[in-house]
Write a protein that holds these residues in place. Structure first.
Motif, PDB file in Angstrom:
ATOM      1  N   VAL A 152     -12.714   1.587   0.205  1.00 34.11           N
ATOM      2  CA  VAL A 152     -12.846   0.286   0.485  1.00 34.11           C
ATOM      3  C   VAL A 152     -13.811  -0.274  -0.624  1.00 34.11           C
ATOM      4  N   ASP A 193     -10.520  -3.056  12.010  1.00 31.49           N
ATOM      5  CA  ASP A 193     -11.993  -3.124  11.283  1.00 31.49           C
ATOM      6  C   ASP A 193     -12.565  -4.567  11.371  1.00 31.49           C
ATOM      7  N   LEU A 194     -11.757  -5.767  10.971  1.00 35.57           N
ATOM      8  CA  LEU A 194     -12.335  -6.924  11.182  1.00 35.57           C
ATOM      9  C   LEU A 194     -12.668  -7.004  12.554  1.00 35.57           C
ATOM     10  N   LYS A 247      -1.955  -0.371   7.095  1.00 35.83           N
ATOM     11  CA  LYS A 247      -3.169  -0.593   6.259  1.00 35.83           C
ATOM     12  C   LYS A 247      -3.483  -2.077   7.142  1.00 35.83           C
ATOM     13  N   ARG A 248      -2.597  -2.781   6.994  1.00 29.98           N
ATOM     14  CA  ARG A 248      -2.708  -4.154   7.779  1.00 29.98           C
ATOM     15  C   ARG A 248      -3.444  -4.231   9.226  1.00 29.98           C
ATOM     16  N   GLN A 296      -4.851  -1.385  10.457  1.00 36.44           N
ATOM     17  CA  GLN A 296      -6.341  -0.951  10.321  1.00 36.44           C
ATOM     18  C   GLN A 296      -7.451  -2.012   9.816  1.00 36.44           C
ATOM     19  N   GLY A 297      -6.794  -2.749   9.062  1.00 38.59           N
ATOM     20  CA  GLY A 297      -7.719  -3.869   8.518  1.00 38.59           C
ATOM     21  C   GLY A 297      -8.168  -4.994   9.601  1.00 38.59           C
ATOM     22  N   ASN A 298      -7.115  -5.038  10.363  1.00 37.42           N
ATOM     23  CA  ASN A 298      -7.345  -6.038  11.588  1.00 37.42           C
ATOM     24  C   ASN A 298      -8.293  -5.800  12.477  1.00 37.42           C
ATOM     25  N   VAL A 338     -15.227   2.352   8.170  1.00 40.24           N
ATOM     26  CA  VAL A 338     -15.889   0.885   8.077  1.00 40.24           C
ATOM     27  C   VAL A 338     -16.272   0.696   9.554  1.00 40.24           C
ATOM     28  N   ASN A 379     -11.736   5.673   4.362  1.00 40.76           N
ATOM     29  CA  ASN A 379     -10.810   4.916   3.550  1.00 40.76           C
ATOM     30  C   ASN A 379     -11.452   4.435   2.473  1.00 40.76           C
ATOM     31  N   TRP A 405       0.795  -1.236   0.012  1.00 35.72           N
ATOM     32  CA  TRP A 405       0.072   0.036  -0.052  1.00 35.72           C
ATOM     33  C   TRP A 405       0.869   1.191   0.017  1.00 35.72           C
ATOM     34  N   ILE A 428     -15.853  -5.468   2.638  1.00 33.55           N
ATOM     35  CA  ILE A 428     -16.066  -5.271   3.863  1.00 33.55           C
ATOM     36  C   ILE A 428     -16.887  -5.487   4.955  1.00 33.55           C
TER      37      ILE A 428
END
Length: 377
Positions: free
Chosen positions: A212, A130-131, A123-124, A126-128, A251, A210, A95, A217
């Motif tokens: 997405v 959000d998940l 980003k990784r 943030q992704g974790n 998200v 972001n 990213w 998502i």
């Protein structure tokens, strides 16, 4: 002035992020710093020869997106930072955040510059996050529904026994049934207040937007809701678009909106009914429909549904309480995303809540000639 120029040139050379200057007249990079070799694994002296391969590694969903902003930059229309992905075979995407700069000298010569920052780790993370939040919020809603239903049932049984059972003289049964009723009622209230507090806390934090893929998502909370509702004996289905649809979302907040709408749908849908979510592309937007075949909403209530502390609030079919804030917060969050929320409902037939948010793709999918020619070199 020369000292200042040397200072900033040396600063750019030493920057850990990629700094570059591009001359659109000759369509060539005229400066790139040493970070190019560390971050993008190219050779500075061959940066223009490297460009076609770099562009081919751009994620296909990001090429038109980047091209849209490129057209603005070459016209001197500055925009916000843009995030794009570079693909690596067999490895996670890399990213980058691109911060553009435009300059035109006295002779009309235009130079485009910018900074590329590798934001892959962020980003990784943030992704974790959000998940985790999506799963947490869906699980909390399912548990609250399950626990609330159980306490409401206990309360209703206690009320029935209180009315039907004739207790012996000096018996403590009426007192104990009253305690059972009160405890059950207070427990339901506490559970709902905790869930409402979670929603309110999320809504009151700063918006973190972001770009997405909406379907990808929202698949996580939808999966979680489907599993939980199946365990509760409810029918819940969802459908996602066949192709990626991108939008600019916070998200966590947007997931809360979806969960709240699904929760409301079950609140007014009998046990034998069903609830469904459909996500689909619209003209310049993403549409999300939450559909139920429940009791519907009286026509007189519908104009007031999205008002704060609305007079249209009513308890759920199983006695669930309502604050009159949920749909108002959903509307606020959707509007923060420059979207709209609406309802179509017929009594005894069901309701459909529709959320529309703008897509982030460019209006035109034409890739600028500069990028086409660089790709074809």
């Amino acid at each position: 002035m020369a000292d200042f120029a040397d200072f900033f040139l040396n600063q750019a050379k030493a920057d850990p992020h990629v700094q570059f200057v591009y001359d659109p007249t000759v369509r060539r990079v005229v400066f790139v710093n040493a970070a190019y070799e560390r971050v993008l694994y190219g050779t500075r002296s061959q940066v223009n020869e490297d460009l076609p391969a770099l562009l081919q590694r751009l994620h296909p969903d990001d090429l038109v997106y980047l091209a849209h902003y490129w057209e603005k930059w070459v016209q001197g229309l500055m925009t916000n930072e843009v995030e794009v992905r570079l693909q690596h075979p067999g490895q996670p995407n890399q990213w980058f955040c691109f911060s553009p700069y435009y300059q035109q000298d006295a002779e009309g010569r235009v130079l485009l510059g910018g900074t590329l920052r590798d934001i892959s780790v962020m980003k990784r993370y943030q992704g974790n996050a959000d998940l985790f939040n999506s799963r947490k919020n869906a699980t909390l809603e399912i548990l609250s529904h399950d626990l609330s239903s159980s306490f409401i049932m206990v309360q209703q049984i206690a009320e029935f026994l209180h009315e039907e059972v004739v207790a012996p003289a000096e018996s403590r049964i009426p007192e104990l049934l009253t305690v059972l009723e009160t405890t059950s009622r207070d427990s339901v209230k506490m559970i709902r207040e905790l869930i409402n507090l979670e929603f309110l806390t999320s809504a009151n934090t700063d918006l973190k937007v972001n770009r997405v893929d909406v379907g990808a998502i929202l698949r996580v909370p939808l999966d979680q809701l489907q599993t939980g509702q199946r365990l509760l004996g409810n029918r819940f289905t969802y459908s996602l678009p066949a192709e990626p649809i991108y939008a600019n979302l916070d998200v966590n907040k947007f997931t809360q909106v979806l969960i709240n709408l699904v929760s409301n749908a079950f609140k007014f849908t009998p046990d034998e009914g069903k609830v469904a979510v459909h996500i689909e592309p619209g003209p310049g937007c993403v549409r999300i429909h939450v559909v139920d075949d429940g009791v519907g909403i009286p026509l007189a209530m519908q104009p007031h549904l999205f008002e704060r502390f609305t007079k249209a609030r009513r308890p759920g079919l199983r006695g669930e309480a309502t604050t009159g804030l949920g749909l108002a917060l959903c509307k606020t969050i959707v509007e923060w995303h420059h979207g709209t929320i609406s309802v179509n409902s017929v009594e005894d037939e069901g309701s459909t809540f529709t959320v529309e948010i703008p897509r982030s793709e460019a209006v035109s999918s034409r890739v600028p000639v500069e990028l086409v020619e660089v790709e074809g070199q």
